[in-house]
Design a protein around this motif. Structure first.
Motif, PDB file in Angstrom:
ATOM      1  N   ALA A 118      -7.097  -3.868  11.221  1.00 58.35           N
ATOM      2  CA  ALA A 118      -7.807  -2.871  10.416  1.00 58.35           C
ATOM      3  C   ALA A 118      -9.154  -3.438   9.988  1.00 58.35           C
ATOM      4  CB  ALA A 118      -6.985  -2.484   9.195  1.00 58.35           C
ATOM      5  N   HIS A 119     -10.151  -2.564   9.845  1.00 56.12           N
ATOM      6  CA  HIS A 119     -11.502  -3.015   9.500  1.00 56.12           C
ATOM      7  C   HIS A 119     -12.063  -2.163   8.364  1.00 56.12           C
ATOM      8  CE1 HIS A 119     -11.401  -5.632  12.929  1.00 56.12           C
ATOM      9  NE2 HIS A 119     -11.143  -4.614  13.735  1.00 56.12           N
ATOM     10  N   LEU A 120     -12.462  -2.833   7.293  1.00 57.50           N
ATOM     11  CA  LEU A 120     -13.039  -2.173   6.134  1.00 57.50           C
ATOM     12  C   LEU A 120     -14.506  -2.576   6.011  1.00 57.50           C
ATOM     13  CD1 LEU A 120      -9.932  -2.155   5.657  1.00 57.50           C
ATOM     14  CD2 LEU A 120     -10.407  -2.367   3.215  1.00 57.50           C
ATOM     15  N   ALA A 121     -15.396  -1.597   5.945  1.00 60.32           N
ATOM     16  CA  ALA A 121     -16.818  -1.874   5.773  1.00 60.32           C
ATOM     17  C   ALA A 121     -17.101  -2.274   4.319  1.00 60.32           C
ATOM     18  CB  ALA A 121     -17.637  -0.657   6.196  1.00 60.32           C
ATOM     19  N   GLY A 122     -18.372  -2.369   3.961  1.00 62.30           N
ATOM     20  CA  GLY A 122     -18.738  -2.837   2.632  1.00 62.30           C
ATOM     21  C   GLY A 122     -18.452  -1.832   1.528  1.00 62.30           C
ATOM     22  N   ALA A 123     -18.173  -2.361   0.326  1.00 59.78           N
ATOM     23  CA  ALA A 123     -18.015  -1.567  -0.894  1.00 59.78           C
ATOM     24  C   ALA A 123     -16.930  -0.497  -0.772  1.00 59.78           C
ATOM     25  CB  ALA A 123     -19.355  -0.933  -1.294  1.00 59.78           C
ATOM     26  N   VAL A 124     -15.812  -0.861  -0.139  1.00 58.68           N
ATOM     27  CA  VAL A 124     -14.651   0.024  -0.030  1.00 58.68           C
ATOM     28  C   VAL A 124     -13.693  -0.276  -1.172  1.00 58.68           C
ATOM     29  CG1 VAL A 124     -12.572   0.487   1.363  1.00 58.68           C
ATOM     30  CG2 VAL A 124     -14.823   0.335   2.461  1.00 58.68           C
ATOM     31  N   SER A 125     -13.053   0.759  -1.688  1.00 59.62           N
ATOM     32  CA  SER A 125     -12.038   0.607  -2.730  1.00 59.62           C
ATOM     33  C   SER A 125     -10.721   1.200  -2.238  1.00 59.62           C
ATOM     34  CB  SER A 125     -12.488   1.317  -4.012  1.00 59.62           C
ATOM     35  OG  SER A 125     -11.488   1.236  -5.006  1.00 59.62           O
ATOM     36  N   ILE A 126      -9.658   0.383  -2.281  1.00 58.48           N
ATOM     37  CA  ILE A 126      -8.332   0.822  -1.823  1.00 58.48           C
ATOM     38  C   ILE A 126      -7.377   0.797  -3.012  1.00 58.48           C
ATOM     39  CG2 ILE A 126      -6.443   0.450  -0.201  1.00 58.48           C
ATOM     40  CD1 ILE A 126      -9.027   0.997   1.234  1.00 58.48           C
ATOM     41  N   GLY A 127      -6.771   1.937  -3.323  1.00 56.54           N
ATOM     42  CA  GLY A 127      -5.907   2.061  -4.486  1.00 56.54           C
ATOM     43  C   GLY A 127      -4.566   1.374  -4.325  1.00 56.54           C
ATOM     44  N   LYS A 128      -3.929   1.130  -5.441  1.00 55.89           N
ATOM     45  CA  LYS A 128      -2.657   0.405  -5.514  1.00 55.89           C
ATOM     46  C   LYS A 128      -1.595   1.020  -4.608  1.00 55.89           C
ATOM     47  CE  LYS A 128       0.957  -0.926  -8.811  1.00 55.89           C
ATOM     48  NZ  LYS A 128       1.406  -0.873 -10.226  1.00 55.89           N
ATOM     49  N   GLY A 129      -0.848   0.142  -3.924  1.00 54.25           N
ATOM     50  CA  GLY A 129       0.285   0.576  -3.130  1.00 54.25           C
ATOM     51  C   GLY A 129      -0.052   1.310  -1.850  1.00 54.25           C
ATOM     52  N   SER A 172     -15.027   3.480   6.522  1.00 50.30           N
ATOM     53  CA  SER A 172     -16.482   3.384   6.410  1.00 50.30           C
ATOM     54  C   SER A 172     -16.901   2.850   5.044  1.00 50.30           C
ATOM     55  CB  SER A 172     -17.122   4.756   6.635  1.00 50.30           C
ATOM     56  OG  SER A 172     -16.938   5.189   7.963  1.00 50.30           O
ATOM     57  N   ASN A 173     -18.150   2.429   4.973  1.00 53.42           N
ATOM     58  CA  ASN A 173     -18.662   1.842   3.729  1.00 53.42           C
ATOM     59  C   ASN A 173     -18.693   2.856   2.589  1.00 53.42           C
ATOM     60  OD1 ASN A 173     -20.868   2.865   5.491  1.00 53.42           O
ATOM     61  ND2 ASN A 173     -22.105   2.483   3.670  1.00 53.42           N
ATOM     62  N   ASN A 174     -18.507   2.339   1.384  1.00 52.07           N
ATOM     63  CA  ASN A 174     -18.598   3.115   0.131  1.00 52.07           C
ATOM     64  C   ASN A 174     -17.513   4.183  -0.002  1.00 52.07           C
ATOM     65  OD1 ASN A 174     -21.080   1.804  -0.796  1.00 52.07           O
ATOM     66  ND2 ASN A 174     -22.064   2.927   0.871  1.00 52.07           N
ATOM     67  N   VAL A 175     -16.416   4.031   0.717  1.00 52.28           N
ATOM     68  CA  VAL A 175     -15.308   4.988   0.631  1.00 52.28           C
ATOM     69  C   VAL A 175     -14.300   4.512  -0.415  1.00 52.28           C
ATOM     70  CG1 VAL A 175     -13.267   5.858   1.862  1.00 52.28           C
ATOM     71  CG2 VAL A 175     -15.522   5.940   2.949  1.00 52.28           C
ATOM     72  N   ASN A 176     -13.823   5.457  -1.239  1.00 50.95           N
ATOM     73  CA  ASN A 176     -12.801   5.181  -2.246  1.00 50.95           C
ATOM     74  C   ASN A 176     -11.500   5.868  -1.851  1.00 50.95           C
ATOM     75  OD1 ASN A 176     -14.630   3.807  -4.115  1.00 50.95           O
ATOM     76  ND2 ASN A 176     -15.535   5.837  -4.400  1.00 50.95           N
ATOM     77  N   ILE A 177     -10.407   5.114  -1.865  1.00 47.43           N
ATOM     78  CA  ILE A 177      -9.099   5.642  -1.486  1.00 47.43           C
ATOM     79  C   ILE A 177      -8.157   5.535  -2.669  1.00 47.43           C
ATOM     80  CG2 ILE A 177      -7.085   5.218  -0.013  1.00 47.43           C
ATOM     81  CD1 ILE A 177      -9.062   4.316   2.174  1.00 47.43           C
ATOM     82  N   THR A 178      -7.534   6.635  -3.035  1.00 50.25           N
ATOM     83  CA  THR A 178      -6.695   6.681  -4.221  1.00 50.25           C
ATOM     84  C   THR A 178      -5.378   5.937  -4.013  1.00 50.25           C
ATOM     85  OG1 THR A 178      -5.875   8.155  -5.958  1.00 50.25           O
ATOM     86  CG2 THR A 178      -5.455   8.829  -3.695  1.00 50.25           C
ATOM     87  N   ASP A 179      -4.677   5.674  -5.123  1.00 50.09           N
ATOM     88  CA  ASP A 179      -3.395   4.956  -5.078  1.00 50.09           C
ATOM     89  C   ASP A 179      -2.394   5.663  -4.170  1.00 50.09           C
ATOM     90  OD1 ASP A 179      -4.610   3.476  -7.047  1.00 50.09           O
ATOM     91  OD2 ASP A 179      -3.262   4.099  -8.667  1.00 50.09           O
ATOM     92  N   GLY A 180      -1.538   4.859  -3.537  1.00 52.87           N
ATOM     93  CA  GLY A 180      -0.411   5.401  -2.803  1.00 52.87           C
ATOM     94  C   GLY A 180      -0.736   6.170  -1.543  1.00 52.87           C
TER      95      GLY A 180
END
Length: 205
Positions: A149-160, A170-178
């Protein structure tokens, strides 16, 4: 840190954890706990009992949870933390970890992984084989980043959350928990609703 390591779980993920521990050469003795009574050794390493023995051995061993399921891993590690267990971070010698990277207890960084500078990774997470995490990422607790898996810059991955093998964010993407993503998923926008996502770009299923 103690001179002996106890790994809870002797199956697939636990084996890889053991392999990393052996290569780190920090522990004089490594053993498993596993609830399958038919398993007495794994990778030539002794299985000394069931997982419920961990609390009895808490003063003698560093303890790491070698269970792939995020929720199960969180449950076990939380119980260990409450009891004051010594929970290490395991990093394969071939991994590349940049400056100002924070890694929480119980997290395992596997072979060939690259984690660039100023990234924060929470506790109890799995950063799996050959995955890459670029600068300024925030990976919350008990996340599984699958192989390749590849995550670009400034990515946020939620708990679990769980990113399937070969996922791309992609860069600057926010992913919610679960949130869960299938193999080869491509995430190009924020994910605000928990669920299972597949495709290029991803859609919720």
């Amino acid at each position: 840190m103690k001179n002996k390591l106890l790994i809870i779980g002797a199956s697939g993920h636990g084996k890889v954890v053991a392999d990393i521990a052996l290569k780190m050469k920090k522990w004089q003795r490594i053993v498993f706990l596993d609830d399958d009574e038919n398993v007495t050794t794994s990778m030539g390493i002794e299985v000394i009992g069931k997982s419920n023995m961990a609390l009895e051995l808490i003063n003698e061993y560093d303890i790491i949870v070698g269970v792939g399921n995020n929720a199960t891993r969180e449950m076990i590690q939380t119980q260990l933390e409450v009891r004051g267990a010594s929970i290490p971070v395991l990093i394969h010698p071939s991994a590349v970890v940049g400056e100002q990277v924070e890694i929480g207890i119980g997290t395992v960084i596997m072979a060939g992984t690259i984690i660039n500078c100023c990234t924060k990774i929470g506790k109890g997470s799995i950063i799996n084989t050959g995955s890459t995490i670029d600068h300024d990422n925030c990976i919350e607790d008990y996340v599984h980043i699958s192989p390749g898996a590849h995550l670009a810059g400034a990515v946020s991955i939620g708990k679990g959350s769980w990113l399937g093998i070969g996922s791309v964010v992609s860069n600057n993407v926010n992913i919610t928990d679960g949130s869960k993503f299938g193999a080869g998923a491509v995430v190009v926008r924020d994910i605000t609703v928990p669920g299972t996502y597949v495709g290029v770009p991803v859609r919720r299923v």
